[in-house]
Scaffold this motif. Sequence first.
Motif, PDB file in Angstrom:
ATOM      1  N   VAL A  20      11.125  -4.914   8.029  1.00 17.09           N
ATOM      2  CA  VAL A  20      11.265  -3.640   8.241  1.00 17.09           C
ATOM      3  C   VAL A  20      11.837  -2.875   7.003  1.00 17.09           C
ATOM      4  CG1 VAL A  20      12.556  -1.601   9.479  1.00 17.09           C
ATOM      5  CG2 VAL A  20      11.640  -3.610  10.701  1.00 17.09           C
ATOM      6  N   ALA A  21      12.677  -3.289   6.291  1.00 18.77           N
ATOM      7  CA  ALA A  21      13.172  -2.743   5.062  1.00 18.77           C
ATOM      8  C   ALA A  21      12.299  -2.778   3.821  1.00 18.77           C
ATOM      9  CB  ALA A  21      14.591  -3.522   4.472  1.00 18.77           C
ATOM     10  N   ALA A  22      11.372  -3.945   3.833  1.00 18.35           N
ATOM     11  CA  ALA A  22      10.453  -3.980   2.926  1.00 18.35           C
ATOM     12  C   ALA A  22       9.143  -2.911   3.381  1.00 18.35           C
ATOM     13  CB  ALA A  22       9.518  -5.201   2.740  1.00 18.35           C
ATOM     14  N   LEU A  23       8.883  -2.634   4.547  1.00 19.99           N
ATOM     15  CA  LEU A  23       7.816  -1.630   4.942  1.00 19.99           C
ATOM     16  C   LEU A  23       8.120  -0.254   4.710  1.00 19.99           C
ATOM     17  CD1 LEU A  23       6.464  -3.525   7.980  1.00 19.99           C
ATOM     18  CD2 LEU A  23       5.345  -3.453   5.824  1.00 19.99           C
ATOM     19  N   ALA A  24       9.709   0.042   4.807  1.00 21.77           N
ATOM     20  CA  ALA A  24       9.981   1.371   5.139  1.00 21.77           C
ATOM     21  C   ALA A  24       9.711   2.295   3.927  1.00 21.77           C
ATOM     22  CB  ALA A  24      11.272   1.577   5.678  1.00 21.77           C
ATOM     23  N   PRO A  25       9.998   1.898   2.845  1.00 24.73           N
ATOM     24  CA  PRO A  25       9.754   2.771   1.565  1.00 24.73           C
ATOM     25  C   PRO A  25       8.199   3.188   1.633  1.00 24.73           C
ATOM     26  CG  PRO A  25      11.020   0.830   1.137  1.00 24.73           C
ATOM     27  CD  PRO A  25      10.459   0.639   2.402  1.00 24.73           C
ATOM     28  N   SER A  26       7.349   2.339   1.862  1.00 26.54           N
ATOM     29  CA  SER A  26       5.846   2.707   1.724  1.00 26.54           C
ATOM     30  C   SER A  26       5.341   3.642   2.710  1.00 26.54           C
ATOM     31  CB  SER A  26       5.109   1.505   2.185  1.00 26.54           C
ATOM     32  OG  SER A  26       5.122   0.873   3.293  1.00 26.54           O
ATOM     33  N   ILE A  27       6.087   4.240   3.746  1.00 26.53           N
ATOM     34  CA  ILE A  27       5.590   5.173   4.742  1.00 26.53           C
ATOM     35  C   ILE A  27       5.568   6.506   4.080  1.00 26.53           C
ATOM     36  CG2 ILE A  27       6.322   6.198   6.867  1.00 26.53           C
ATOM     37  CD1 ILE A  27       5.453   3.187   7.004  1.00 26.53           C
ATOM     38  N   ALA A  28       6.613   6.948   3.340  1.00 27.88           N
ATOM     39  CA  ALA A  28       6.638   8.129   2.611  1.00 27.88           C
ATOM     40  C   ALA A  28       5.635   7.998   1.459  1.00 27.88           C
ATOM     41  CB  ALA A  28       7.684   8.566   2.430  1.00 27.88           C
ATOM     42  N   GLU A  29       5.700   7.018   0.787  1.00 25.91           N
ATOM     43  CA  GLU A  29       4.799   6.808  -0.491  1.00 25.91           C
ATOM     44  C   GLU A  29       3.108   7.019  -0.149  1.00 25.91           C
ATOM     45  OE1 GLU A  29       4.010   3.626  -4.253  1.00 25.91           O
ATOM     46  OE2 GLU A  29       5.097   3.180  -2.405  1.00 25.91           O
ATOM     47  N   VAL A  30       2.821   6.159   0.914  1.00 20.44           N
ATOM     48  CA  VAL A  30       1.516   6.357   1.273  1.00 20.44           C
ATOM     49  C   VAL A  30       1.298   7.653   1.850  1.00 20.44           C
ATOM     50  CG1 VAL A  30      -0.347   4.979   2.750  1.00 20.44           C
ATOM     51  CG2 VAL A  30       1.331   3.801   1.395  1.00 20.44           C
ATOM     52  N   HIS A  31       1.770   8.097   2.544  1.00 22.53           N
ATOM     53  CA  HIS A  31       1.490   9.473   3.049  1.00 22.53           C
ATOM     54  C   HIS A  31       0.895  10.453   1.983  1.00 22.53           C
ATOM     55  CE1 HIS A  31       2.884   8.572   7.186  1.00 22.53           C
ATOM     56  NE2 HIS A  31       2.055   9.215   7.404  1.00 22.53           N
ATOM     57  N   GLU A  32       1.327  10.310   0.619  1.00 24.45           N
ATOM     58  CA  GLU A  32       1.061  11.058  -0.266  1.00 24.45           C
ATOM     59  C   GLU A  32      -0.331  10.809  -0.829  1.00 24.45           C
ATOM     60  OE1 GLU A  32       2.923  13.661  -1.465  1.00 24.45           O
ATOM     61  OE2 GLU A  32       4.034  13.162   0.241  1.00 24.45           O
TER      62      GLU A  32
END
Length: 103
Positions: A20-32
Amino acid sequence: MSIVVTAVFTPKAGAFDQVVAALAPSIAEVHEEPGCLIYAIHEAPNGQVIMIESWESAELLDAHGAGDAVKRLNAALVGLLEGPVEVTRLAPIPAGNELQGAL
């Protein structure tokens, strides 16, 4: 036509929080990224992490798959998963009206 994708991550024993910690940062990044409509992670009852994605087109999804965010995400997951991520592109089945039955 938009495209919906699921990606299933199966953490090794004791590695759920790390996944989860590895995936979480990608959420905001990929929404861009161009074409991203939904990029969200959910916990399944069996301990898997399910990512649900929706993209404006297959071409924009393909660009995402070849992009830096996915490369960073894959690198962050090394050693944390039981096996490969199971990625499935889904095709909508028309039902109801244009706002019902589709993501």
